[in-house]
Scaffold this motif. Structure first.
Motif, PDB file in Angstrom:
ATOM      1  N   GLY A  69       0.809  -1.211   0.000  1.00 17.21           N
ATOM      2  CA  GLY A  69       0.000   0.000   0.000  1.00 17.21           C
ATOM      3  C   GLY A  69       0.841   1.258   0.000  1.00 17.21           C
ATOM      4  N   THR A  70       0.303   2.293  -0.646  1.00 16.96           N
ATOM      5  CA  THR A  70       1.023   3.554  -0.758  1.00 16.96           C
ATOM      6  C   THR A  70       1.219   4.214   0.605  1.00 16.96           C
ATOM      7  OG1 THR A  70       0.057   3.887  -2.952  1.00 16.96           O
ATOM      8  CG2 THR A  70       1.043   5.800  -1.890  1.00 16.96           C
ATOM      9  N   TYR A  80       8.114   3.391 -15.196  1.00 21.66           N
ATOM     10  CA  TYR A  80       7.651   2.121 -15.779  1.00 21.66           C
ATOM     11  C   TYR A  80       6.427   1.598 -15.040  1.00 21.66           C
ATOM     12  CZ  TYR A  80       7.572  -2.769 -17.192  1.00 21.66           C
ATOM     13  OH  TYR A  80       7.169  -4.006 -17.654  1.00 21.66           O
ATOM     14  N   GLN A  81       6.456   1.612 -13.705  1.00 18.99           N
ATOM     15  CA  GLN A  81       5.321   1.131 -12.932  1.00 18.99           C
ATOM     16  C   GLN A  81       4.085   2.006 -13.145  1.00 18.99           C
ATOM     17  OE1 GLN A  81       5.040  -1.627 -11.258  1.00 18.99           O
ATOM     18  NE2 GLN A  81       7.171  -2.296 -11.477  1.00 18.99           N
ATOM     19  N   TRP A  82       4.296   3.306 -13.285  1.00 19.59           N
ATOM     20  CA  TRP A  82       3.180   4.207 -13.562  1.00 19.59           C
ATOM     21  C   TRP A  82       2.515   3.824 -14.873  1.00 19.59           C
ATOM     22  CZ3 TRP A  82       2.632   9.254 -10.858  1.00 19.59           C
ATOM     23  CH2 TRP A  82       1.500   9.967 -11.298  1.00 19.59           C
ATOM     24  N   TRP A  83       3.321   3.525 -15.866  1.00 18.57           N
ATOM     25  CA  TRP A  83       2.801   3.161 -17.178  1.00 18.57           C
ATOM     26  C   TRP A  83       2.088   1.811 -17.144  1.00 18.57           C
ATOM     27  CZ3 TRP A  83       5.723  -0.111 -21.011  1.00 18.57           C
ATOM     28  CH2 TRP A  83       5.013  -0.237 -22.217  1.00 18.57           C
ATOM     29  N   GLN A  84       2.648   0.856 -16.406  1.00 13.86           N
ATOM     30  CA  GLN A  84       2.112  -0.487 -16.401  1.00 13.86           C
ATOM     31  C   GLN A  84       0.981  -0.686 -15.390  1.00 13.86           C
ATOM     32  OE1 GLN A  84       2.889  -3.315 -18.278  1.00 13.86           O
ATOM     33  NE2 GLN A  84       4.048  -1.957 -19.604  1.00 13.86           N
ATOM     34  N   ARG A  85       1.118  -0.088 -14.172  1.00 12.56           N
ATOM     35  CA  ARG A  85       0.205  -0.439 -13.095  1.00 12.56           C
ATOM     36  C   ARG A  85      -0.418   0.746 -12.380  1.00 12.56           C
ATOM     37  NH1 ARG A  85       3.407  -4.847  -9.601  1.00 12.56           N
ATOM     38  NH2 ARG A  85       1.330  -5.060  -8.682  1.00 12.56           N
ATOM     39  N   GLY A  86      -0.042   1.964 -12.794  1.00 19.85           N
ATOM     40  CA  GLY A  86      -0.693   3.126 -12.223  1.00 19.85           C
ATOM     41  C   GLY A  86       0.163   3.868 -11.215  1.00 19.85           C
ATOM     42  N   PRO A  87      -0.275   5.066 -10.821  1.00 15.99           N
ATOM     43  CA  PRO A  87       0.541   5.925  -9.948  1.00 15.99           C
ATOM     44  C   PRO A  87       0.728   5.360  -8.543  1.00 15.99           C
ATOM     45  CG  PRO A  87      -1.650   6.859 -10.292  1.00 15.99           C
ATOM     46  CD  PRO A  87      -1.525   5.725 -11.244  1.00 15.99           C
ATOM     47  N   ALA A  88      -0.276   4.663  -7.993  1.00 14.47           N
ATOM     48  CA  ALA A  88      -0.141   4.157  -6.626  1.00 14.47           C
ATOM     49  C   ALA A  88       1.017   3.171  -6.517  1.00 14.47           C
ATOM     50  CB  ALA A  88      -1.447   3.488  -6.189  1.00 14.47           C
ATOM     51  N   THR A  89       1.105   2.246  -7.460  1.00 18.39           N
ATOM     52  CA  THR A  89       2.200   1.277  -7.449  1.00 18.39           C
ATOM     53  C   THR A  89       3.541   1.967  -7.677  1.00 18.39           C
ATOM     54  OG1 THR A  89       0.722  -0.445  -8.279  1.00 18.39           O
ATOM     55  CG2 THR A  89       3.090  -0.827  -8.510  1.00 18.39           C
ATOM     56  N   ALA A  90       3.564   2.964  -8.549  1.00 25.09           N
ATOM     57  CA  ALA A  90       4.811   3.690  -8.825  1.00 25.09           C
ATOM     58  C   ALA A  90       5.330   4.367  -7.559  1.00 25.09           C
ATOM     59  CB  ALA A  90       4.574   4.723  -9.927  1.00 25.09           C
ATOM     60  N   ILE A  91       4.434   5.023  -6.820  1.00 21.87           N
ATOM     61  CA  ILE A  91       4.851   5.687  -5.581  1.00 21.87           C
ATOM     62  C   ILE A  91       5.342   4.670  -4.568  1.00 21.87           C
ATOM     63  CG2 ILE A  91       4.015   7.041  -3.624  1.00 21.87           C
ATOM     64  CD1 ILE A  91       2.083   8.414  -5.567  1.00 21.87           C
ATOM     65  N   GLU A  92       4.654   3.545  -4.477  1.00 20.40           N
ATOM     66  CA  GLU A  92       5.048   2.513  -3.509  1.00 20.40           C
ATOM     67  C   GLU A  92       6.427   1.953  -3.824  1.00 20.40           C
ATOM     68  OE1 GLU A  92       3.498  -1.848  -1.882  1.00 20.40           O
ATOM     69  OE2 GLU A  92       2.257  -0.664  -3.247  1.00 20.40           O
ATOM     70  N   VAL A  93       6.668   1.643  -5.077  1.00 20.56           N
ATOM     71  CA  VAL A  93       7.962   1.071  -5.465  1.00 20.56           C
ATOM     72  C   VAL A  93       9.096   2.059  -5.191  1.00 20.56           C
ATOM     73  CG1 VAL A  93       9.345   0.324  -7.441  1.00 20.56           C
ATOM     74  CG2 VAL A  93       7.009  -0.531  -7.155  1.00 20.56           C
ATOM     75  N   CYS A  94       8.909   3.318  -5.579  1.00 18.99           N
ATOM     76  CA  CYS A  94       9.954   4.327  -5.362  1.00 18.99           C
ATOM     77  C   CYS A  94      10.204   4.538  -3.870  1.00 18.99           C
ATOM     78  CB  CYS A  94       9.550   5.643  -6.012  1.00 18.99           C
ATOM     79  SG  CYS A  94       9.484   5.598  -7.822  1.00 18.99           S
ATOM     80  N   ALA A  95       9.127   4.633  -3.103  1.00 18.82           N
ATOM     81  CA  ALA A  95       9.278   4.861  -1.666  1.00 18.82           C
ATOM     82  C   ALA A  95       9.983   3.687  -0.993  1.00 18.82           C
ATOM     83  CB  ALA A  95       7.911   5.097  -1.029  1.00 18.82           C
TER      84      ALA A  95
END
Length: 209
Positions: A47-48, A89-104
């Motif tokens: 979760g974000t 890449y995650q933003w493109w594939q799975r959306g902003p929530a996943t992108a923020i989670e992965v980066c964080a």
């Protein structure tokens, strides 16, 4: 005009910085256990919101340890670049929530590891690693060799980055900064020479086998 010499890059893990904060005084075992628990939480808790909270804990630990913000940001630059690529890449594939989670999550682990190394002398950390690796002696792996390997890795990575920077500066001074050969060949030669010198030094001390 004299060009200002930039300080050598020490990597995202940074270097030990003397201090009297609670994290400096904490036992190395407790700090490594905390880092392990944080890593488990990063992997298991999804979760974000959770990712941002864990990042806040890592940043809070850095503030508590009084790690210089500028040095931390400089060391984190390569990680931030990597996190940006993964996030895009995650933003493109799975959306902003996943992108923020992965980066964080990525930044959390690196910052937390940096706090541990910034508040723990290298010799104490390697001694702890050697003690923890004691059971490996039963399978033929000498713990002192493992600790030495880690020490060499921690020392070599910043040295390699510094070598690359020096080679790039030399190529730029000759107007060859766009020539791959002017960058790769000298860097490779210096890296191999350093590796051979290190190997010879270890062999001379009976540690090459």
């Amino acid at each position: 005009m004299t060009r200002r010499r930039r300080p050598p890059w020490t990597g995202p893990l940074g270097l030990y910085r003397h201090g009297t904060t609670p994290l400096h005084r904490a036992p190395i075992g407790a700090k490594l256990a905390g880092l392990l628990l944080l890593g488990v939480a990063v992997v298991l808790v999804r979760g974000t919101t959770s990712a941002v909270v864990l990042l806040g804990l890592a940043v809070g630990a850095a503030v508590l340890a009084r790690v210089p913000a500028r040095a931390t940001l400089v060391g984190l630059l390569p990680v931030l670049v990597t996190a940006s690529g993964l996030g895009a890449y995650q933003w493109w594939q799975r959306g902003p929530a996943t992108a923020i989670e992965v980066c964080a999550d990525l930044i959390t682990l690196v910052v937390a590891a940096g706090v541990v190394t910034a508040t723990t002398p290298a010799d104490r950390m390697l001694d702890a690693l050697e003690r923890a690796a004691g059971p490996l002696r039963h399978v033929g792996l000498r713990p002192e060799i493992l600790a030495l390997s880690v020490a060499l890795m921690l020392r070599t990575i910043p040295a390699l980055v510094q070598t690359a920077g020096e080679v790039r500066d030399a190529a730029r001074a000759r107007g060859l900064e766009r020539d791959p050969r002017a960058l790769l060949v000298p860097a490779a030669i210096r890296t191999v020479a350093r590796a051979r010198a290190t190997g010879d030094a270890l062999a001379a001390r009976g540690l090459g086998e």
